[in-house]
Design a protein around this motif. Structure first.
Motif, PDB file in Angstrom:
ATOM      1  N   LEU A 189     -87.881-131.680-107.772  1.00  0.00           N
ATOM      2  CA  LEU A 189     -86.743-131.597-106.749  1.00  0.00           C
ATOM      3  C   LEU A 189     -86.846-132.100-105.321  1.00  0.00           C
ATOM      4  N   LEU A 225     -86.912-135.109-103.625  1.00  0.00           N
ATOM      5  CA  LEU A 225     -86.240-135.932-103.042  1.00  0.00           C
ATOM      6  C   LEU A 225     -84.733-135.451-102.852  1.00  0.00           C
ATOM      7  N   LEU A 226     -84.394-134.007-103.269  1.00  0.00           N
ATOM      8  CA  LEU A 226     -83.225-133.825-102.736  1.00  0.00           C
ATOM      9  C   LEU A 226     -83.232-133.760-101.241  1.00  0.00           C
ATOM     10  N   GLY A 250     -82.889-137.327-100.040  1.00  0.00           N
ATOM     11  CA  GLY A 250     -82.380-136.532 -99.149  1.00  0.00           C
ATOM     12  C   GLY A 250     -82.993-136.685 -97.688  1.00  0.00           C
ATOM     13  N   ASP A 251     -82.237-136.212 -96.613  1.00  0.00           N
ATOM     14  CA  ASP A 251     -82.877-136.418 -95.130  1.00  0.00           C
ATOM     15  C   ASP A 251     -83.097-134.829 -94.477  1.00  0.00           C
ATOM     16  N   LEU A 252     -83.245-133.972 -95.339  1.00  0.00           N
ATOM     17  CA  LEU A 252     -83.315-132.531 -94.707  1.00  0.00           C
ATOM     18  C   LEU A 252     -84.671-132.259 -94.321  1.00  0.00           C
ATOM     19  N   PRO A 277     -91.788-119.111 -91.967  1.00  0.00           N
ATOM     20  CA  PRO A 277     -91.199-118.184 -92.642  1.00  0.00           C
ATOM     21  C   PRO A 277     -89.473-118.429 -92.789  1.00  0.00           C
ATOM     22  N   ALA A 278     -89.109-119.371 -91.929  1.00  0.00           N
ATOM     23  CA  ALA A 278     -87.827-119.702 -91.893  1.00  0.00           C
ATOM     24  C   ALA A 278     -87.515-121.035 -92.521  1.00  0.00           C
ATOM     25  N   THR A 279     -88.568-121.695 -93.243  1.00  0.00           N
ATOM     26  CA  THR A 279     -88.439-122.697 -93.929  1.00  0.00           C
ATOM     27  C   THR A 279     -87.286-122.603 -95.165  1.00  0.00           C
ATOM     28  N   ILE A 280     -86.800-124.206 -95.377  1.00  0.00           N
ATOM     29  CA  ILE A 280     -85.967-124.183 -96.519  1.00  0.00           C
ATOM     30  C   ILE A 280     -86.362-124.617 -97.691  1.00  0.00           C
ATOM     31  N   PRO A 294     -88.328-124.797-100.872  1.00  0.00           N
ATOM     32  CA  PRO A 294     -88.897-123.334-101.663  1.00  0.00           C
ATOM     33  C   PRO A 294     -90.267-123.468-101.827  1.00  0.00           C
ATOM     34  N   LEU A 344     -87.634-113.021-104.343  1.00  0.00           N
ATOM     35  CA  LEU A 344     -86.409-113.749-104.511  1.00  0.00           C
ATOM     36  C   LEU A 344     -85.259-112.820-105.175  1.00  0.00           C
ATOM     37  N   LEU A 400     -82.221-120.171-101.312  1.00  0.00           N
ATOM     38  CA  LEU A 400     -81.405-120.645-100.147  1.00  0.00           C
ATOM     39  C   LEU A 400     -80.189-120.222-100.018  1.00  0.00           C
ATOM     40  N   LYS A 455     -78.099-135.383 -95.623  1.00  0.00           N
ATOM     41  CA  LYS A 455     -78.098-135.788 -97.255  1.00  0.00           C
ATOM     42  C   LYS A 455     -78.811-134.911 -98.144  1.00  0.00           C
ATOM     43  N   ALA A 495     -80.171-135.349-101.589  1.00  0.00           N
ATOM     44  CA  ALA A 495     -80.241-136.373-102.381  1.00  0.00           C
ATOM     45  C   ALA A 495     -79.104-137.343-102.166  1.00  0.00           C
TER      46      ALA A 495
END
Ligand code: HEC
Ligand code: HEC
Ligand code: HEC
Lengths: 155, 255
Positions: A60, A62-63, A76-78, A106-109, A111, A119, B169, B182, B184
């Motif tokens: 996941l 490259l999301l 992705g570009d997050l 701690p605030a990271t997106i 996973p 969770l 998330l 983006k 992906a």
């Protein structure tokens, strides 16, 4: 929008039932850094690691990240580009981030790939399972270590 | 005094960490390719118009033991349904809870027409719903301010900011903190709900807002509530509040 569809596909990706508790033991024994491979895993294989990172349903990665994987068009570009990841972090730091990214920020997106506690509302297909297995984590760590501007230089 | 400034500081920090509602607000259509935008803009190209025509036919068709059509009671939808979709979800006294436009329509179907329930995501329900929503096109989203609707929206806001699923998330982390980026190949929109039901090219069909929300939930590998579950209604109520004042664009087209 096939890429989005693919992201949504339910796959019981991780057979990894190992708990983060074990990883935590590794960390404790190691004084904070995860410098030894996760329990039960053999040395990582960079080629397998690359395939995991490239696979949108398994890694996941490259999301959110871009990376030097030109055959994957939709990245992705997050998150930061993975190029140079091996220069910026040691193997122990990479392992630590993959196992539990929240322990570094701690605030990271991002996973936590080897953690099942903390969770909420996890879907039935994924309950109690880690996103990646111990072996997959080691493979990804091995791959990330190859991402260097100057191959061979110590991070 | 001390405590007050500490609280203020925490407020500021929380704001910094979690970001805020998007500003300026942009509709989902703003993030689409020009060709998909054109398809939404032009009724002769918009595939959703087929469902809307079907909805108009159903509106005028007698049904159920009562042998009445929607039109028997409501007359011409163009006047009686004007502005209605813009104020759903809404707290409903009889139901004792907030309900969506689709649920309101099904109440009339089962109660007033004495006809079998309309199945969630069925073409009939989506057609009636989009026909009703069409009568509010261009009107500002105007969620009701009564305490029941507001309480639903507040519960929805809490769900919206809660991290869920194996990927851990929240809706807010994507739609408030990372819109425009983006994921992906998909551009993350601000997540406004002012164009539903929509025609989605990927689905080759019409779909409800709840179908969209369920997809976002399964995307983060979270539990997916059943259609009509109060959690989804509450989320819809929050999204309506979040989009208040934005013009209704039904029938939207999405990639
Ligand atoms: C949902 C988004 C997301 C996913 C999925 C994700 N990451 Fe990340 N990653 C981030 C973000 C954001 C950061 C930046 C640091 C932070 O916020 O904690 C990051 C940081 C990193 C870093 C450190 C970057 C650097 O060099 O300084 C590495 C290495 C990394 N991720 C690898 C991975 C790998 C490998 C995967 C898949 C197995 C992955 N990430 C999946 C969001 C994500
Ligand atoms: C990991 C990122 C992510 C998360 C988490 C997420 N979404 Fe989404 N959402 C998206 C993306 C990407 C799209 C657009 C997909 C497309 O159209 O290609 C979307 C679309 C939407 C839309 C449709 C907007 C429009 O204009 O059509 C709504 C509404 C929405 N999301 C609400 C939510 C809610 C509520 C949650 C939490 C339950 C949520 N999302 C969680 C990424 C996310
Ligand atoms: C026997 C009469 C009758 C029939 C037939 C009927 N309705 Fe209704 N409908 C009502 C009444 C009365 C109300 C108002 C209820 C209230 O406000 O408490 C209502 C309310 C509504 C509302 C909510 C309006 C608002 O302002 O919130 C919608 C939408 C609606 N009906 C749609 C339909 C549709 C679609 C059909 C056909 C499938 C239909 N109705 C069939 C009597 C009927």
């Amino acid at each position: 929008m096939r890429k989005w569809l693919v992201w949504l596909t339910w796959i019981p990706a991780s057979a990894g039932m190992t708990l983060v508790a074990q990883a935590a033991q590794v960390r404790a024994a190691d004084g904070g850094a995860m410098s030894v491979p996760l329990p039960g895993a053999a040395a990582g294989d960079a080629a397998r690691g690359r395939a995991i990172v490239a696979n949108r349903q398994v890694g996941l990665c490259l999301l959110c990240h871009t990376g030097p994987i030109p055959e994957e068009r939709f990245q992705g570009d997050l998150a930061p580009d993975l190029a140079g990841a091996g220069d910026r972090s040691t193997a122990a730091q990479l392992r630590q981030r993959l196992v539990d990214a929240g322990s570094m920020n701690p605030a990271t997106i991002m996973p936590s790939y080897y953690k099942t506690d903390g969770l909420e509302k996890v879907g039935a297909n994924f309950k109690g399972k880690t996103i990646l297995t111990a072996q997959q984590i080691e493979d990804v760590v091995a791959y990330l270590q190859t991402l260097r501007a100057q191959p061979g230089a110590a991070p | 005094m001390r405590r007050l400034s500490a609280a203020a500081l925490i407020g500021v920090l929380a704001g910094a960490v979690h970001g805020a509602e998007p500003s300026p607000r942009k509709s989902g259509a703003d993030f689409m390719s020009p060709s998909t935008q054109a398809m939404q803009r032009d009724d002769t190209q918009n595939p959703a118009m087929l469902w809307i025509q079907g909805g108009e036919a159903l509106w005028n068709a007698k049904a159920g033991k009562a042998d009445r059509s929607c039109a028997s009671c409501h007359g011409d939808a163009r006047t009686s349904m004007r502005g209605v979709a813009a104020r759903y979800p809404a707290f409903d006294r009889a139901a004792g809870k907030a309900i969506t436009l689709g649920q309101r329509i099904d109440m009339c179907r089962q109660g007033a027409q004495q006809a079998p329930a309309l199945k969630p995501e069925s073409d009939d329900l989506l057609s009636l719903e989009s026909h009703v929503a069409m009568q509010s096109r261009g009107m500002p989203m105007a969620p009701p301010r009564d305490p029941g609707t507001r309480a639903a929206a507040e519960r929805g806001r809490q769900l919206y900011t809660r991290r869920i699923g194996q990927l851990n998330l929240s809706c807010a982390q994507c739609h408030d903190d990372n819109w425009g980026r983006k994921l992906a190949g998909a551009t993350i929109p601000q997540g406004h709900a002012n164009a539903y039901p929509i025609y989605r090219l990927e689905w080759q069909a019409m779909g409800s807002l709840q179908r969209r929300l369920r997809n976002c939930m399964s995307g983060v590998r979270a539990e997916v509530p059943a259609f009509g579950a109060q959690e989804l209604v509450d989320l819809e109520a929050y999204l309506a509040l979040r989009a208040h004042g934005m013009p209704l664009e039904t029938p939207g087209v999405r990639p």
